[in-house]
Design an enzyme around this catalytic site. Sequence first.
Site, PDB file in Angstrom:
ATOM      1  N   GLU A   1      -0.178   9.861  -0.588  1.00 55.20           N
ATOM      2  CA  GLU A   1      -1.541  10.393  -0.394  1.00 55.20           C
ATOM      3  C   GLU A   1      -1.932  10.341   1.076  1.00 55.20           C
ATOM      4  OE1 GLU A   1      -3.338   7.888  -3.355  1.00 55.20           O
ATOM      5  OE2 GLU A   1      -2.275   9.025  -4.906  1.00 55.20           O
TER       6      GLU A   1
ATOM      7  N   ASN B   1      -1.870  -0.796  -6.281  1.00 52.65           N
ATOM      8  CA  ASN B   1      -2.512   0.038  -5.272  1.00 52.65           C
ATOM      9  C   ASN B   1      -3.808   0.557  -5.884  1.00 52.65           C
ATOM     10  OD1 ASN B   1      -3.315   1.848  -3.363  1.00 52.65           O
ATOM     11  ND2 ASN B   1      -1.696   3.362  -3.774  1.00 52.65           N
ATOM     12  N   TRP B   2      -4.913  -0.052  -5.465  1.00 50.97           N
ATOM     13  CA  TRP B   2      -6.202   0.314  -6.069  1.00 50.97           C
ATOM     14  C   TRP B   2      -6.768   1.610  -5.485  1.00 50.97           C
ATOM     15  CZ3 TRP B   2      -9.489  -4.837  -6.536  1.00 50.97           C
ATOM     16  CH2 TRP B   2      -8.947  -5.624  -7.556  1.00 50.97           C
ATOM     17  N   LYS B   3      -6.166   2.105  -4.417  1.00 50.15           N
ATOM     18  CA  LYS B   3      -6.664   3.333  -3.770  1.00 50.15           C
ATOM     19  C   LYS B   3      -8.164   3.179  -3.478  1.00 50.15           C
ATOM     20  CE  LYS B   3      -3.186   5.716  -6.450  1.00 50.15           C
ATOM     21  NZ  LYS B   3      -2.539   6.972  -6.715  1.00 50.15           N
TER      22      LYS B   3
ATOM     23  N   SER C   1       3.022   6.497 -12.330  1.00 55.34           N
ATOM     24  CA  SER C   1       2.547   6.428 -13.720  1.00 55.34           C
ATOM     25  C   SER C   1       3.198   5.303 -14.530  1.00 55.34           C
ATOM     26  CB  SER C   1       2.732   7.780 -14.417  1.00 55.34           C
ATOM     27  OG  SER C   1       1.955   8.767 -13.772  1.00 55.34           O
TER      28      SER C   1
ATOM     29  N   GLU D   1       8.569   6.541  -4.776  1.00 58.56           N
ATOM     30  CA  GLU D   1       7.454   7.100  -5.534  1.00 58.56           C
ATOM     31  C   GLU D   1       7.562   8.623  -5.560  1.00 58.56           C
ATOM     32  OE1 GLU D   1       4.013   4.203  -5.926  1.00 58.56           O
ATOM     33  OE2 GLU D   1       3.614   5.403  -4.163  1.00 58.56           O
TER      34      GLU D   1
ATOM     35  N   GLY E   1       0.091   9.432 -10.603  1.00 59.04           N
ATOM     36  CA  GLY E   1      -1.209   9.784 -11.186  1.00 59.04           C
ATOM     37  C   GLY E   1      -1.125  10.928 -12.174  1.00 59.04           C
TER      38      GLY E   1
ATOM     39  N   GLY F   1      -0.558   2.362  -9.559  1.00 61.02           N
ATOM     40  CA  GLY F   1      -1.891   2.845  -9.220  1.00 61.02           C
ATOM     41  C   GLY F   1      -2.834   2.653 -10.403  1.00 61.02           C
ATOM     42  N   GLY F   2      -2.975   3.694 -11.217  1.00 61.75           N
ATOM     43  CA  GLY F   2      -3.950   3.715 -12.320  1.00 61.75           C
ATOM     44  C   GLY F   2      -3.936   2.464 -13.190  1.00 61.75           C
TER      45      GLY F   2
ATOM     46  N   HIS G   1       2.130   5.886   2.114  1.00 63.61           N
ATOM     47  CA  HIS G   1       1.908   6.358   0.741  1.00 63.61           C
ATOM     48  C   HIS G   1       1.791   7.889   0.756  1.00 63.61           C
ATOM     49  CE1 HIS G   1      -0.065   7.076  -3.112  1.00 63.61           C
ATOM     50  NE2 HIS G   1       0.454   5.920  -3.480  1.00 63.61           N
TER      51      HIS G   1
HETATM   52  C1  PEP Z   1       0.523   4.951  -6.561  1.00 68.67           C
HETATM   53  O1  PEP Z   1      -0.550   5.374  -6.192  1.00 68.67           O
HETATM   54  O2  PEP Z   1       1.270   4.365  -5.760  1.00 68.67           O
HETATM   55  C2  PEP Z   1       0.896   5.145  -7.968  1.00 68.67           C
HETATM   56  C3  PEP Z   1       2.109   4.865  -8.322  1.00 68.67           C
HETATM   57  O3  PEP Z   1      -0.088   5.614  -8.797  1.00 68.67           O
HETATM   58  P1  PEP Z   1       0.016   5.783 -10.404  1.00 68.67           P
HETATM   59  O4  PEP Z   1       0.573   4.513 -10.954  1.00 68.67           O
HETATM   60  O5  PEP Z   1      -1.402   6.024 -10.842  1.00 68.67           O
HETATM   61  O6  PEP Z   1       0.913   6.950 -10.662  1.00 68.67           O
END
Ligand code: PEP
Length: 279
Positions: free
Chosen positions: A113, A25-27, A225, A179, A185, A246-247, A111
């Site tokens: 967010e 997930n590049w957001k 994370s 999640e 994040g 994500g990250g 998601h």
């Molecule tokens: C996400 O945005 O779905 C996510 C899991 O982010 P991160 O890996 O950065 O916690």
Amino acid sequence: MNSSLLVNKATNTQSAIRLPVIGANWKLHKDLAETESFFEKFRSLVDDFGYCEVVICPPFLDVATAVSAAEQTTIHIGAQNLYWENDGAFTGEVSGEMIKASGCSHVIVGHSERRRYFGETDETVLKKLVAALEAGLTPIVCIGESERKNVESVLEKQFRCGIAPLSAEQFAKLIIAYEPIWAIGAGKTATPAIAAAAHRLIRGHVTKRLGAQAANQVRIIYGGSVKPDNAQSLMAQEEIDGFLVGGASLDAVSFAALVNLCKSEEKSESRINQSCNYV
Ligand code: PEP
């Protein structure tokens, strides 16, 4: 990955070996040039994409570039959101049909967010799931608690209101991402035991609503994370069928390391048995 993982999962599920999903997930990150250079590097770091279902979800404007960069591979491209109507006066929205036509096969729905910053609710999540499925997309539907309390009631409500109304046929096509918001994040991952317990809880709801076979077959992936240095112990849990990242997905080296984690002799055999069910 420990090669016994697949055997354990196979034993556990009996009728289904669940092909792992590694999703990015590049957001709101990466422009066209960065998308191109990610794929160039990422493709060179993975020699076989078939050990898991790799799904990369860039921002909408990067989708066409990602789709062409993924040509001749089994990398799937997904969107990060959709609207439930197919057309009309809905400024700024993008429909499932448009996403499908752009070459995407997957879409992230609900998601945290989107729930937190854009007012999405379990009810809108359900509408989006139905629209995604009608468009022929595989939804990756996200659920998770914001704090480490009331986990059971939050997951129960999100499942009951956002997912459970789907028919068995619709349900069979989706992927659930657990999640926990406190881990996203934050650099604070759920321990393998905490994540596995939540996955068991979710799978238990699926069993109650749709029966053991649906519960055995659904992929429940973990997000929060995930990085190459914590992924192995999470993936070793029988309950965890992959990751939404994500990250760490923004860097080709670390995302490739997560994909390469799925490689093992046993997984190779499972891929042959399973790929037609999921791809
Ligand atoms: C996400 O945005 O779905 C996510 C899991 O982010 P991160 O890996 O950065 O916690």
